[in-house]
Write an enzyme that holds these catalytic residues in place. Structure first.
Site, PDB file in Angstrom:
ATOM      1  N   TYR A  37       0.841  -1.200   0.000  1.00 13.46           N
ATOM      2  CA  TYR A  37       0.000   0.000   0.000  1.00 13.46           C
ATOM      3  C   TYR A  37       0.877   1.253   0.000  1.00 13.46           C
ATOM      4  CZ  TYR A  37      -3.667   3.267   1.294  1.00 13.46           C
ATOM      5  OH  TYR A  37      -4.542   4.329   1.313  1.00 13.46           O
ATOM      6  N   HIS A  93       1.389   4.210  -3.083  1.00 16.68           N
ATOM      7  CA  HIS A  93       1.201   5.641  -2.870  1.00 16.68           C
ATOM      8  C   HIS A  93       2.462   6.457  -3.111  1.00 16.68           C
ATOM      9  CE1 HIS A  93      -2.651   4.312  -1.454  1.00 16.68           C
ATOM     10  NE2 HIS A  93      -3.049   5.546  -1.658  1.00 16.68           N
ATOM     11  N   TYR A 136      -4.429  17.086   0.785  1.00 20.08           N
ATOM     12  CA  TYR A 136      -4.835  15.710   1.062  1.00 20.08           C
ATOM     13  C   TYR A 136      -3.627  14.895   1.504  1.00 20.08           C
ATOM     14  CZ  TYR A 136      -7.178  11.188   0.101  1.00 20.08           C
ATOM     15  OH  TYR A 136      -7.728   9.934   0.191  1.00 20.08           O
TER      16      TYR A 136
END
Length: 106
Positions: free
Chosen positions: A18, A22, A41
């Site tokens: 993960y 990213h 964000y």
């Protein structure tokens, strides 16, 4: 701007992958987020898989709906869904439930 914070749970056996995904978020995904009102964000993940997301937006529901309408988001959510626990059939972006802000120091 409204500040939005949410929690999700990354499967512990997929945390490293993960993180790697990213590090290389698709340019068209980054562009779509910016164009649909997702600002400042950030995602943070703890070693046990707790994921904390934070963003600023004028209207979270409108920004989320605008993202949901993009083709790139559909592809991204389909690829990311297997990384998460307890989505109960929802896409990861549908499972983002904003937390209630109780304090902010400006």
């Amino acid at each position: 701007m409204r500040r939005v914070c949410f929690l999700l749970k990354v499967r512990q056996d997929r945390i490293e992958e993960y993180r790697e995904r990213h590090e290389a978020v698709w340019p068209e995904m980054r562009a779509a987020l910016a164009e649909t009102g997702w600002h400042n964000y950030s995602l943070f993940v703890r070693e046990d898989g707790l994921l904390v997301g934070y963003l600023e937006t004028e209207d979270f529901e409108a920004a989320r709906a605008a993202m949901a309408a993009t083709e790139v988001n559909a592809r991204w959510q389909a690829e990311m869904a297997p990384f998460f626990e307890a989505l109960d059939g929802a896409r990861p972006d549908e499972a983002m439930k904003p937390l209630t802000e109780v304090f902010h120091l400006e």
